[in-house]
Structures are given as C-alpha cells and as structure tokens.
Design a protein around this motif. Structure first.
Motif, PDB file in Angstrom:
ATOM      1  N   SER A   2      34.148   2.224  25.371  1.00 30.43           N
ATOM      2  CA  SER A   2      32.879   1.634  25.780  1.00 30.43           C
ATOM      3  C   SER A   2      31.777   2.673  25.622  1.00 30.43           C
ATOM      4  O   SER A   2      31.874   3.787  26.133  1.00 30.43           O
ATOM      5  CB  SER A   2      32.960   1.172  27.235  1.00 30.43           C
ATOM      6  OG  SER A   2      31.725   0.663  27.671  1.00 30.43           O
ATOM      7  N   VAL A   3      30.728   2.286  24.909  1.00 30.36           N
ATOM      8  CA  VAL A   3      29.636   3.212  24.639  1.00 30.36           C
ATOM      9  C   VAL A   3      28.337   2.598  25.098  1.00 30.36           C
ATOM     10  O   VAL A   3      28.060   1.435  24.826  1.00 30.36           O
ATOM     11  CB  VAL A   3      29.553   3.522  23.125  1.00 30.36           C
ATOM     12  CG1 VAL A   3      28.418   4.483  22.855  1.00 30.36           C
ATOM     13  CG2 VAL A   3      30.862   4.083  22.624  1.00 30.36           C
ATOM     14  N   GLY A   5      24.337   1.850  25.179  1.00 33.46           N
ATOM     15  CA  GLY A   5      23.415   1.584  24.090  1.00 33.46           C
ATOM     16  C   GLY A   5      22.559   2.781  23.759  1.00 33.46           C
ATOM     17  O   GLY A   5      22.467   3.745  24.528  1.00 33.46           O
ATOM     18  N   ASP A  44      25.194   6.030  17.511  1.00 31.57           N
ATOM     19  CA  ASP A  44      25.733   4.849  18.189  1.00 31.57           C
ATOM     20  C   ASP A  44      26.405   3.909  17.193  1.00 31.57           C
ATOM     21  O   ASP A  44      27.474   3.351  17.467  1.00 31.57           O
ATOM     22  CB  ASP A  44      24.594   4.126  18.917  1.00 31.57           C
ATOM     23  CG  ASP A  44      25.088   3.043  19.856  1.00 31.57           C
ATOM     24  OD1 ASP A  44      25.834   3.373  20.787  1.00 31.57           O
ATOM     25  OD2 ASP A  44      24.751   1.862  19.637  1.00 31.57           O
ATOM     26  N   ILE A  47      29.763   5.354  16.171  1.00 34.11           N
ATOM     27  CA  ILE A  47      30.743   5.217  17.252  1.00 34.11           C
ATOM     28  C   ILE A  47      31.303   3.799  17.278  1.00 34.11           C
ATOM     29  O   ILE A  47      32.518   3.590  17.364  1.00 34.11           O
ATOM     30  CB  ILE A  47      30.111   5.573  18.615  1.00 34.11           C
ATOM     31  CG1 ILE A  47      29.857   7.086  18.700  1.00 34.11           C
ATOM     32  CG2 ILE A  47      31.009   5.126  19.764  1.00 34.11           C
ATOM     33  CD1 ILE A  47      29.091   7.514  19.944  1.00 34.11           C
ATOM     34  N   ASN A  48      30.429   2.815  17.171  1.00 34.92           N
ATOM     35  CA  ASN A  48      30.866   1.427  17.299  1.00 34.92           C
ATOM     36  C   ASN A  48      31.601   0.906  16.060  1.00 34.92           C
ATOM     37  O   ASN A  48      32.464   0.032  16.180  1.00 34.92           O
ATOM     38  CB  ASN A  48      29.662   0.537  17.618  1.00 34.92           C
ATOM     39  CG  ASN A  48      29.246   0.650  19.069  1.00 34.92           C
ATOM     40  OD1 ASN A  48      29.925   0.173  19.973  1.00 34.92           O
ATOM     41  ND2 ASN A  48      28.134   1.330  19.324  1.00 34.92           N
ATOM     42  N   SER A  50      33.475   2.835  14.221  1.00 29.79           N
ATOM     43  CA  SER A  50      34.577   3.765  13.957  1.00 29.79           C
ATOM     44  C   SER A  50      35.963   3.121  13.894  1.00 29.79           C
ATOM     45  O   SER A  50      36.790   3.561  13.079  1.00 29.79           O
ATOM     46  CB  SER A  50      34.579   4.902  14.978  1.00 29.79           C
ATOM     47  OG  SER A  50      34.804   4.433  16.296  1.00 29.79           O
ATOM     48  N   LEU A 286      27.911  -4.638  12.472  1.00 34.61           N
ATOM     49  CA  LEU A 286      28.688  -4.662  13.722  1.00 34.61           C
ATOM     50  C   LEU A 286      29.026  -6.095  14.130  1.00 34.61           C
ATOM     51  O   LEU A 286      30.130  -6.374  14.606  1.00 34.61           O
ATOM     52  CB  LEU A 286      27.914  -3.947  14.833  1.00 34.61           C
ATOM     53  CG  LEU A 286      27.762  -2.432  14.648  1.00 34.61           C
ATOM     54  CD1 LEU A 286      26.864  -1.853  15.737  1.00 34.61           C
ATOM     55  CD2 LEU A 286      29.123  -1.746  14.665  1.00 34.61           C
ATOM     56  N   GLU A 290      32.936  -7.773  14.182  1.00 35.76           N
ATOM     57  CA  GLU A 290      33.371  -8.422  15.421  1.00 35.76           C
ATOM     58  C   GLU A 290      33.871  -9.835  15.138  1.00 35.76           C
ATOM     59  O   GLU A 290      34.835 -10.306  15.743  1.00 35.76           O
ATOM     60  CB  GLU A 290      32.215  -8.462  16.428  1.00 35.76           C
ATOM     61  CG  GLU A 290      32.602  -9.031  17.787  1.00 35.76           C
ATOM     62  CD  GLU A 290      31.468  -8.992  18.781  1.00 35.76           C
ATOM     63  OE1 GLU A 290      31.631  -9.576  19.881  1.00 35.76           O
ATOM     64  OE2 GLU A 290      30.421  -8.395  18.487  1.00 35.76           O
TER      65      GLU A 290
END
Length: 312
Positions: A2-3, A5, A44, A47-48, A50, A286, A290
């Motif tokens: 969990s990152v 924003g 960010d 990271i998301n 990755s 992203l 998803e």
C-alpha cells in the motif's frame, strides 16, 4: 504494498520499502512541465506498476536515461552503474565490442526501481537477454518507426502485416506502444537461439515486408528514405542494443508509457485512423493493468522456436 498518493509522498524525504530505508528528494519538482507531473508522481507510478514491470526487468542489464531537470532539460544515458549506488543494487558485466566491460545495473526488486527513479531515471532501457546468458536473446523485437507524415496509425497496418507474416510460421507475437510515436512487436522465443540467428531472421522478415508493401514499408535505416513510410527496425536484435522496456515512462510532453496492447486495439486504431486510441499516460496504464493484468506476460514464458526458413 500500500502506497500513499503522490500529494502525501511529496512531503517525505525517506521511504521504507522491502525493509530498506531509501532517501528520496525533490519530490515536488515538476518533471513534465506541460502537465505538472512531478518527480514524486514518477516514483509513485513506478511503485504502483512494479508488480507488472519487475518481471520484465528481472536479471536484465539496464541503461539508465536520466533527466535531472525533467523532460525539457538536459538528459544523459548512464550505462555504467553509478559508483555511488547502494551496496544492495545488483549489477552484471556486459562485454563491449572493444573487449572491455560495462558494469550495468540490474533492477530486480522494488527498492532498486525506486532508487533509480529517485535518480531521475525516467526511461528504462533493457537488453533482449538476461544475465548471465547475455548472448542468448529471449525474443525477436521489431520497432516500427514512422517517418512523418506517417504516424502510429500506419504502424498499426505494418504491425498487422507482421502478425500475419509470423502467423504463417505458427508464431505468436505481441504488440506494445513505444510510448513515443511508434509501435513495437515482440515475438517470444525463450528457447536456445543466438543473436546471430535472430538478427538475420528479423532483417529478412523486414525485407520481405518491404518487398510486398513498398509504398509503406522500409527496412533501410537511412533517415532520408523514411518520409511517409514505416521503418521496420530489425536492428534491435543485437547483443549491444537496448530497447525501451514495457511499462517504462517516456520523456515526452506528457507522461506517456510504453504500453502493451491487444491486436484488437491495433486493428481499431487502424480503422478509426486516430493515434488517440493507442496513447496512454501513467494513470491510464495503472487502470489498464488493474482491469486486464499484464498483456505482455506471455512474452516472458511462451516458448517458440525460430523457424529455419528462407524468405522470398
């Protein structure tokens, strides 16, 4: 993982990832002036993305393309992994043509990816092989590069012709946008083969398309010949060349991304004659992963043998 924003991230000077504390800096610095996209948002994004990106980077020597002042400023390629890197950054040696070696970075985990992003490494350029088997490509790669006024729409037509060509050999191939102006087509192999063979085959395939569709396709690298045509760049199939990685940001006016797409999307873009159908920015990508997962995942595992054929 969990990152938080990017707005919250911009207030931090340190991130804890995978049990490591990483110093990050200048997170509010705007890297894409025309959109306001910041360095914090770059980190960010990486990271998301990755979970989908890292499998494609695993054990691949990587060239850093750094933009310390953002996309409108000075940039430089850094092949040699920086000497100030943390001790936990993995590296691998790759021979130069002159017999010397370059010690490349390897981005095998999220801390390494964030470290590189904090160095303003906007773009990720990897080889078509993995260490230590640095003489054995895992794919055939074609970069479809349009010469103005041609654009990605014409690349879609050439990509579909490539797909049909490989279909005759029972080979599947997968398209992705370059994140810039063109389209790229990868043919997964993941079997024992050499660059010598893949490069010869790729060149022959490009020449075959050029012979069949001379009004739109060119295989010659000479820039003066490209006007209104699509270069089928076969030369990427080389142990000394890198290609922009899938899911890499590009240093353009907008934070566009090299994005895997479906052949249906390629056909739709050709039909609609609009590049907007194959233009994706960081947040778009992203949302896509998803919803659809990694459309490029088969490239990592699908085993196909390079045909021993001669093109007409």
């Amino acid at each position: 993982m969990s990152v938080k924003g990017p707005n919250n991230m911009s207030k931090k000077s340190q991130l804890e990832i995978g049990g490591l504390k990483l110093d990050v800096s200048n997170l509010d610095k705007v890297f894409y002036p025309k959109t306001g996209f910041t360095k914090g948002q770059v980190i960010d994004f990486y990271i998301n993305i990755s979970p989908y990106l890292l499998p494609h980077l695993k054990n691949r020597p990587i060239s850093l393309k750094r933009y310390p002042d953002g996309v409108e400023g000075f940039f430089f390629y850094e092949k040699q992994c920086p000497p100030h890197r943390p001790a936990w950054i993995k590296t691998t040696n790759v021979p130069r043509k002159d017999g010397t070696e370059i010690n490349y970075c390897v981005m095998n985990d999220l801390p390494a990816l964030v470290w590189a992003a904090n160095l303003a490494d906007l773009e990720l350029h990897t080889f078509l092989h993995r260490a230590p088997a640095i003489t054995k490509p895992l794919v055939l790669a074609f970069d479809l590069d349009p010469g103005p006024p041609a654009d990605i729409v014409q690349c879609c037509q050439v990509g579909l012709w490539l797909k049909d060509l490989f279909g005759h050999f029972n080979l599947k191939c997968f398209p992705k946008t370059s994140g810039s102006k063109g389209l790229q087509v990868f043919v997964p192999l993941n079997t024992s083969v050499t660059y010598e063979k893949t490069k010869v085959f790729a060149h022959a395939a490009a020449r075959s398309l050029e012979k069949e569709f001379p009004k739109l396709v060119i295989s010659n690298m000479q820039k003066s010949l490209r006007g209104g045509k699509v270069l089928v760049d076969w030369s990427q199939n080389d142990p000394h060349k890198t290609t922009v990685s899938v899911y890499s940001l590009r240093a353009k006016d907008h934070p566009t991304v090299s994005t895997p797409v479906s052949w249906d999307e390629v056909a739709t873009t050709l039909k609609k004659k609009s590049a907007k159908f194959l233009t994706f920015e960081a947040l778009d990508v992203l949302k896509r992963v998803e919803k659809d997962g990694d459309l490029f995942a088969p490239v990592l595992k699908m085993k196909q043998k390079l045909p021993t054929v001669h093109f007409d």
